[in-house]
Design a protein around this motif. Structure first.
Motif, short mmCIF file in Angstrom:
data_model
loop_
_atom_site.label_atom_id
_atom_site.label_comp_id
_atom_site.label_asym_id
_atom_site.label_seq_id
_atom_site.Cartn_x
_atom_site.Cartn_y
_atom_site.Cartn_z
N PRO A 231 0.78 -1.24 0.00
CA PRO A 231 0.00 0.00 0.00
C PRO A 231 0.82 1.30 0.00
CG PRO A 231 -0.20 -1.13 2.11
CD PRO A 231 0.58 -2.01 1.21
N LEU A 232 1.98 1.32 0.59
CA LEU A 232 2.73 2.56 0.69
C LEU A 232 3.36 2.96 -0.64
CD1 LEU A 232 3.80 4.84 2.46
CD2 LEU A 232 5.77 3.39 3.00
N MET A 233 4.12 2.07 -1.26
CA MET A 233 4.85 2.40 -2.49
C MET A 233 4.19 1.86 -3.75
SD MET A 233 7.34 4.23 -1.50
CE MET A 233 8.47 4.26 -2.86
N GLY A 234 3.25 0.93 -3.61
CA GLY A 234 2.57 0.38 -4.78
C GLY A 234 3.33 -0.74 -5.45
N TYR A 235 4.35 -1.29 -4.81
CA TYR A 235 5.09 -2.41 -5.37
C TYR A 235 4.23 -3.67 -5.31
CZ TYR A 235 9.25 0.50 -4.62
OH TYR A 235 10.17 1.49 -4.63
N SER A 236 4.42 -4.54 -6.27
CA SER A 236 3.74 -5.83 -6.20
C SER A 236 4.67 -6.81 -5.49
CB SER A 236 3.39 -6.33 -7.60
OG SER A 236 4.54 -6.42 -8.39
N SER A 237 4.08 -7.60 -4.59
CA SER A 237 4.89 -8.53 -3.81
C SER A 237 4.12 -9.82 -3.61
CB SER A 237 5.26 -7.92 -2.46
OG SER A 237 4.09 -7.73 -1.68
N SER A 238 4.86 -10.84 -3.20
CA SER A 238 4.26 -12.13 -2.94
C SER A 238 5.09 -12.83 -1.86
CB SER A 238 4.23 -12.97 -4.21
OG SER A 238 3.76 -14.26 -3.93
N SER A 239 4.43 -13.66 -1.08
CA SER A 239 5.15 -14.42 -0.06
C SER A 239 5.64 -15.75 -0.62
CB SER A 239 4.25 -14.65 1.15
OG SER A 239 3.11 -15.39 0.75
N ASP A 240 5.35 -16.03 -1.86
CA ASP A 240 5.73 -17.30 -2.49
C ASP A 240 7.13 -17.16 -3.08
OD1 ASP A 240 5.72 -19.76 -3.67
OD2 ASP A 240 4.38 -19.21 -5.31
N MET A 241 8.10 -17.82 -2.47
CA MET A 241 9.48 -17.73 -2.93
C MET A 241 9.75 -18.58 -4.17
SD MET A 241 10.76 -15.53 -0.98
CE MET A 241 12.49 -15.62 -1.26
N ASN A 242 8.89 -19.55 -4.44
CA ASN A 242 9.09 -20.40 -5.62
C ASN A 242 8.83 -19.66 -6.93
OD1 ASN A 242 9.88 -22.67 -4.22
ND2 ASN A 242 7.79 -23.42 -3.99
N ARG A 243 8.22 -18.50 -6.87
CA ARG A 243 7.98 -17.71 -8.08
C ARG A 243 9.30 -17.22 -8.70
NH1 ARG A 243 2.52 -15.53 -8.33
NH2 ARG A 243 3.32 -14.20 -9.97
N GLN A 244 10.34 -17.19 -7.91
CA GLN A 244 11.63 -16.69 -8.39
C GLN A 244 12.45 -17.76 -9.10
OE1 GLN A 244 13.65 -14.92 -5.10
NE2 GLN A 244 11.91 -13.66 -4.52
N ILE A 245 12.06 -19.02 -8.98
CA ILE A 245 12.85 -20.11 -9.54
C ILE A 245 12.46 -20.34 -10.99
CG2 ILE A 245 13.37 -22.56 -9.39
CD1 ILE A 245 12.78 -22.35 -6.39
N LYS A 246 13.43 -20.23 -11.89
CA LYS A 246 13.25 -20.52 -13.32
C LYS A 246 14.46 -21.31 -13.77
CE LYS A 246 10.56 -16.45 -14.44
NZ LYS A 246 10.46 -15.22 -15.21
N LEU A 247 14.25 -22.56 -14.03
CA LEU A 247 15.34 -23.43 -14.49
C LEU A 247 15.19 -23.64 -15.99
CD1 LEU A 247 15.17 -26.11 -11.68
CD2 LEU A 247 16.72 -24.17 -11.83
N SER A 248 16.29 -23.59 -16.72
CA SER A 248 16.22 -23.81 -18.16
C SER A 248 17.01 -25.07 -18.52
CB SER A 248 16.75 -22.60 -18.92
OG SER A 248 18.10 -22.37 -18.60
#
Length: 101
Positions: A37-54
């Protein structure tokens, strides 16, 4: 925690196939994205969203998921159906439509 195995589509600004040939393993989101709410950044508590394996091939990605006990969904890529067109065809003699200018 289900993983997606897919071949990413090309960017709309990308004409080549440089990064579209590899297969990718990402996790399905477990929690929705919230807006801070303060800065308008989008956030998530799901850390698996950051994992991208190729991976080079689809089989490598499937083997990795099976070896590590990760349930997965496989999404086959859509085939590219663009026609081959030539600039010189605009000026050929037996053209189907005549020039308008």
């Amino acid at each position: 925690m289900v993983a997606r195995i897919f071949k990413p589509a090309r960017n709309a600004m990308q004409s080549g196939k440089a990064k579209a040939e590899r297969w990718q393993l990402t996790y399905e989101p477990e929690s929705p994205i919230t807006i801070e709410p303060l800065m308008g950044y989008s956030s998530s508590s799901d850390m698996n969203r950051q994992i991208k394996l190729s991976f080079e091939t689809k089989e490598e990605a499937i083997d990795y998921a099976q070896k590590n006990g990760i349930p997965y969904q496989l999404f086959e890529p859509h085939l590219d159906t663009r026609r081959k067109i030539s600039y010189s065809d605009n000026f050929k003699f037996g053209r189907a439509q005549s020039w308008t200018h």
